[in-house]
Design an enzyme around this catalytic site. Structure first.
Site, PDB file in Angstrom:
ATOM      1  N   ASP A 245     -18.099  -2.583  35.485  1.00 15.45           N
ATOM      2  CA  ASP A 245     -17.677  -1.194  35.441  1.00 15.45           C
ATOM      3  C   ASP A 245     -17.777  -0.723  33.998  1.00 15.45           C
ATOM      4  O   ASP A 245     -17.013  -1.149  33.141  1.00 15.45           O
ATOM      5  CB  ASP A 245     -16.238  -1.179  35.962  1.00 15.45           C
ATOM      6  CG  ASP A 245     -15.537   0.125  35.735  1.00 15.45           C
ATOM      7  OD1 ASP A 245     -16.128   1.148  36.064  1.00 15.45           O
ATOM      8  OD2 ASP A 245     -14.386   0.097  35.243  1.00 15.45           O
ATOM      9  N   GLY A 298     -18.313  13.003  37.419  1.00 19.66           N
ATOM     10  CA  GLY A 298     -16.978  12.847  38.025  1.00 19.66           C
ATOM     11  C   GLY A 298     -16.057  14.041  37.790  1.00 19.66           C
ATOM     12  O   GLY A 298     -16.120  14.703  36.747  1.00 19.66           O
ATOM     13  N   CYS A 301     -14.223  13.745  34.590  1.00 22.16           N
ATOM     14  CA  CYS A 301     -15.028  13.199  33.494  1.00 22.16           C
ATOM     15  C   CYS A 301     -15.402  14.283  32.491  1.00 22.16           C
ATOM     16  O   CYS A 301     -15.845  15.363  32.874  1.00 22.16           O
ATOM     17  CB  CYS A 301     -16.290  12.591  34.082  1.00 22.16           C
ATOM     18  SG  CYS A 301     -17.261  11.758  32.850  1.00 22.16           S
ATOM     19  N   GLY A 335     -19.690   9.529  41.894  1.00 19.47           N
ATOM     20  CA  GLY A 335     -19.073  10.667  41.213  1.00 19.47           C
ATOM     21  C   GLY A 335     -19.684  12.003  41.572  1.00 19.47           C
ATOM     22  O   GLY A 335     -20.866  12.102  41.913  1.00 19.47           O
ATOM     23  N   ARG A 382      -6.528  10.541  37.562  1.00 20.95           N
ATOM     24  CA  ARG A 382      -6.941  10.587  36.160  1.00 20.95           C
ATOM     25  C   ARG A 382      -8.185   9.756  35.921  1.00 20.95           C
ATOM     26  O   ARG A 382      -8.460   8.781  36.622  1.00 20.95           O
ATOM     27  CB  ARG A 382      -5.809  10.088  35.266  1.00 20.95           C
ATOM     28  CG  ARG A 382      -5.511   8.599  35.412  1.00 20.95           C
ATOM     29  CD  ARG A 382      -4.374   8.195  34.486  1.00 20.95           C
ATOM     30  NE  ARG A 382      -4.106   6.774  34.523  1.00 20.95           N
ATOM     31  CZ  ARG A 382      -3.061   6.194  33.951  1.00 20.95           C
ATOM     32  NH1 ARG A 382      -2.178   6.914  33.295  1.00 20.95           N
ATOM     33  NH2 ARG A 382      -2.906   4.887  33.996  1.00 20.95           N
ATOM     34  N   MET A 384     -10.668   7.130  34.028  1.00 19.64           N
ATOM     35  CA  MET A 384     -10.394   5.856  33.375  1.00 19.64           C
ATOM     36  C   MET A 384     -10.662   5.953  31.870  1.00 19.64           C
ATOM     37  O   MET A 384     -10.273   5.082  31.102  1.00 19.64           O
ATOM     38  CB  MET A 384     -11.232   4.733  34.001  1.00 19.64           C
ATOM     39  CG  MET A 384     -10.854   4.426  35.432  1.00 19.64           C
ATOM     40  SD  MET A 384      -9.079   4.213  35.671  1.00 19.64           S
ATOM     41  CE  MET A 384      -8.840   2.698  34.765  1.00 19.64           C
ATOM     42  N   GLY A 385     -11.317   7.028  31.460  1.00 18.47           N
ATOM     43  CA  GLY A 385     -11.532   7.261  30.032  1.00 18.47           C
ATOM     44  C   GLY A 385     -10.553   8.290  29.490  1.00 18.47           C
ATOM     45  O   GLY A 385     -10.712   8.801  28.386  1.00 18.47           O
ATOM     46  N   ARG A 400     -14.465   0.316  28.889  1.00 17.98           N
ATOM     47  CA  ARG A 400     -15.478   0.976  29.712  1.00 17.98           C
ATOM     48  C   ARG A 400     -16.294   1.937  28.839  1.00 17.98           C
ATOM     49  O   ARG A 400     -17.460   2.183  29.074  1.00 17.98           O
ATOM     50  CB  ARG A 400     -14.740   1.742  30.816  1.00 17.98           C
ATOM     51  CG  ARG A 400     -15.605   2.318  31.880  1.00 17.98           C
ATOM     52  CD  ARG A 400     -14.737   2.853  33.014  1.00 17.98           C
ATOM     53  NE  ARG A 400     -15.546   3.042  34.193  1.00 17.98           N
ATOM     54  CZ  ARG A 400     -16.217   4.161  34.462  1.00 17.98           C
ATOM     55  NH1 ARG A 400     -16.129   5.176  33.654  1.00 17.98           N
ATOM     56  NH2 ARG A 400     -16.953   4.247  35.533  1.00 17.98           N
ATOM     57  N   HIS A 473     -20.842  29.044  50.914  1.00 14.89           N
ATOM     58  CA  HIS A 473     -19.392  28.917  51.063  1.00 14.89           C
ATOM     59  C   HIS A 473     -18.874  30.045  51.948  1.00 14.89           C
ATOM     60  O   HIS A 473     -19.530  31.088  52.071  1.00 14.89           O
ATOM     61  CB  HIS A 473     -18.721  28.990  49.674  1.00 14.89           C
ATOM     62  CG  HIS A 473     -18.834  27.703  48.913  1.00 14.89           C
ATOM     63  ND1 HIS A 473     -17.986  26.636  49.117  1.00 14.89           N
ATOM     64  CD2 HIS A 473     -19.704  27.318  47.947  1.00 14.89           C
ATOM     65  CE1 HIS A 473     -18.326  25.652  48.307  1.00 14.89           C
ATOM     66  NE2 HIS A 473     -19.370  26.032  47.586  1.00 14.89           N
TER      67      HIS A 473
HETATM   68  P1  RVP Z   1     -15.274  11.773  41.481  1.00 13.93           P
HETATM   69  O1  RVP Z   1     -15.527  11.136  42.814  1.00 13.93           O
HETATM   70  O2  RVP Z   1     -16.095  12.973  41.234  1.00 13.93           O
HETATM   71  O3  RVP Z   1     -13.836  12.030  41.259  1.00 13.93           O
HETATM   72  O4  RVP Z   1     -15.751  10.725  40.376  1.00 13.93           O
HETATM   73  C1  RVP Z   1     -15.294   9.405  40.321  1.00 13.93           C
HETATM   74  C2  RVP Z   1     -16.121   8.607  39.324  1.00 13.93           C
HETATM   75  O5  RVP Z   1     -15.960   9.119  37.997  1.00 13.93           O
HETATM   76  C3  RVP Z   1     -15.728   7.157  39.185  1.00 13.93           C
HETATM   77  O6  RVP Z   1     -16.212   6.349  40.225  1.00 13.93           O
HETATM   78  C4  RVP Z   1     -16.299   6.787  37.832  1.00 13.93           C
HETATM   79  O7  RVP Z   1     -17.660   6.443  37.885  1.00 13.93           O
HETATM   80  C5  RVP Z   1     -16.196   8.071  37.050  1.00 13.93           C
HETATM   81  N1  RVP Z   1     -15.082   8.067  36.102  1.00 13.93           N
HETATM   82  C6  RVP Z   1     -13.913   7.409  36.157  1.00 13.93           C
HETATM   83  N2  RVP Z   1     -13.209   7.723  35.051  1.00 13.93           N
HETATM   84  C7  RVP Z   1     -13.955   8.571  34.358  1.00 13.93           C
HETATM   85  C8  RVP Z   1     -13.623   9.200  33.086  1.00 13.93           C
HETATM   86  O8  RVP Z   1     -12.514   9.096  32.596  1.00 13.93           O
HETATM   87  N3  RVP Z   1     -14.574   9.861  32.496  1.00 13.93           N
HETATM   88  N4  RVP Z   1     -15.094   8.786  35.022  1.00 13.93           N
END
Ligand code: RVP
Length: 489
Positions: A245, A298, A301, A335, A382, A384-385, A400, A473
């Site tokens: 990951d 994401g 993200c 994502g 939230r 992960m970054g 990550r 939409h």
């Molecule tokens: P979404 O489904 O659009 O919510 O996106 C989820 C994806 O975003 C995760 O599977 C991962 O690849 C990515 N992600 C997770 N954390 C972050 C971040 O903090 N930028 N991005």
């Protein structure tokens, strides 16, 4: 100039699938798809390895309906191993931690154990061997009339036993034929566990479930790009798939570490994320079992905003799939999926599987509590970054993004690439997945695709404009009743 040579990047909203001549109806389409070299799922859905999305509870719920959970890694190695074990054990027909009794025990003590442990029958063990079984029904009438009797006086010694390798169907047949509720499992006369009818029937409630060859649920778990120790521990704990990951898997240090991890695990290895065909070639050359695509799409993200880097997701998926499909390496579109229609478009563009974060966050089974704001229910979601994920939990979000938290390092030294927020509470995973897969199946009916491979081949796209999106939409009305598959936040 550099700009003249640039390709155009498109995403889900830029295209629609074109209806095609069809000989198939939604209810008859087949959604089975390959997630990695050795594993197929009945529905093409896996969950994000995020600390507000996937722990054992969600992984179990998703595997029950045919998908797969990827346990996040923002916890200690021991905790993650434990989450993997919980999923693997939950599908196990055989209860291995069995309470037993011995032939000379008094009936009153046996009754006490049964009440304490909430079981209605106990195997009787003598000198390590199974010699009988005693059930609540045997004791009740006797307990007042003859309390001096011992287990050996009233136990059933003619016990029907089964072998470890028995299938649920066989076990059920034997249980019904002999009119018994529990089957001791033995190996060389030694008791190794017990199977109950209740558990077999429970097992049968999930005919679509993702299971390994022993009938246990499939589970995947995330490890860091250089965390060999974690990968090996997860493998040992029984994870079927391990996912490296990482925010940029085309980093050559990550690419060069793949073989090291692969050589030390027996699970399949997914690697991501990437967004270009060159990166796909690099990963495939290292023998990965699946590729995860998505740089910046994401919900939570901010990578594209903070770094200016990314590729709109539909272009990323289709350009990676062009390479990976030739090598038969599964592509996971990760994502940016907001509706079931986006799932259909991702598959139409060449993906085998989608990975969902926000669509599964906010379910009953996702980690965290429901909060009520302005009369509506929400759950935390939230990145992960995000600052919260990188500094909270085990700091598993930080590496990550190739960032390190050292000692008492101040939070201000981290550069987040994600945000923290909340998504509406959506009910159970089962309900959410029912809508998503229902939408996908309807799409496949429109496109004339009888299965996922057919969809990958047959899907045709029409590029649309912003007025096309607006027209797509619901428009020009006040929505008075929210649809389960079209939330208005
Ligand atoms: P979404 O489904 O659009 O919510 O996106 C989820 C994806 O975003 C995760 O599977 C991962 O690849 C990515 N992600 C997770 N954390 C972050 C971040 O903090 N930028 N991005």
């Amino acid at each position: 100039s550099k700009l003249n040579n640039a390709i155009t990047g498109y995403t889900y909203d830029d295209f629609l699938l074109v209806p095609n001549e069809s000989w198939i109806e939604a209810k008859d389409v087949e959604t089975r798809s390959k997630v990695s070299t050795n594993h197929e799922l009945n529905i093409p859905v896996i969950s994000s390895a995020m600390d507000t999305v996937t722990e054992a509870e969600l992984a179990i719920a998703l595997a029950h309906v045919g998908g797969l959970g990827v346990i996040h890694r923002n916890m200690t190695l021991e905790q993650e191993v434990n989450e993997v074990r919980k999923v693997k054990m939950s599908g196990d027909l055989t209860i291995r931690d069995v309470v037993t009794t011995s032939p000379d025990h008094s009936l009153s003590s046996v009754r006490e154990i049964m009440v304490e442990e909430n079981v209605s029958g106990l195997p009787v063990i003598d000198d390590g061997k199974l010699i009988g079984i005693i059930s609540k029904r045997d004791i009740k009438p006797l307990i007042t009339s003859d309390s001096k009797k011992k287990v050996k006086d009233i136990m059933t010694s003619d016990v029907v036993t089964v072998e470890d390798s028995i299938s649920p169907e066989e076990a059920l047949n034997i249980a019904y034929e002999n009119k018994i509720e529990r089957l001791p499992v033995v190996r060389n006369d030694k008791l190794v566990g017990i199977i109950t009818i209740k558990d077999i029937l429970n097992h049968k409630n999930y005919p679509q479930a993702s299971r390994d060859k022993n009938g246990n649920l499939l589970v995947a778990a995330a490890t860091g790009p250089f965390d060999l120790e974690r990968a090996m521990a997860l493998d040992e704990a029984g994870a079927d798939i391990i996912a490296i990951d990482c925010a940029h898997a085309h980093n050559m240090n990550v690419v060069n570490f793949i073989e090291k991890i692969k050589d030390n695990i027996s699970a399949d290895l997914l690697v991501g994320n990437i967004a270009t065909p060159e990166a796909a070639e690099a990963l495939i050359s290292k023998g990965v079992d699946g590729i995860k695509v998505g740089i910046g799409p994401g919900t939570i993200c901010t990578t594209r905003i903070i770094t200016g880097v990314g590729v709109p997701q539909l272009t990323a998926v289709s350009s990676v799939a062009d390479v990976a499909n030739d090598y038969d390496v599964p592509v996971i579109a990760d994502g940016g999926l907001r509706y079931s229609g986006d799932i259909a478009k991702a598959i139409g563009a060449g993906a085998d599987i989608v990975m969902l974060g926000s669509l599964l966050a906010g379910t009953y089974e996702s980690p965290g509590d429901v909060v009520v704001m302005n009369g509506r229910k929400y759950k935390q979601y939230r990145g992960m970054g995000s600052m919260g994920a990188m500094t909270g939990g085990f700091g598993g979000g930080a590496d990550r993004y190739f960032q390190e938290i050292k000692g008492h390092m101040k939070h201000s030294k981290l550069v987040p690439e994600g945000v923290e927020g909340a998504v509406p509470y959506k009910g159970t995973v089962n309900e959410v997945v029912f809508q998503l897969v229902g939408g996908l199946k309807a799409s496949m009916g429109y496109c004339g695709a009888k299965n996922i491979n057919d969809m990958k081949e047959k899907a045709k796209f029409v590029k649309i404009t912003s007025s096309g999106i607006k027209e797509s939409h619901p428009h020009d009305l006040l929505i008075t009743n929210e649809s389960p598959n079209y939330p208005t936040l």
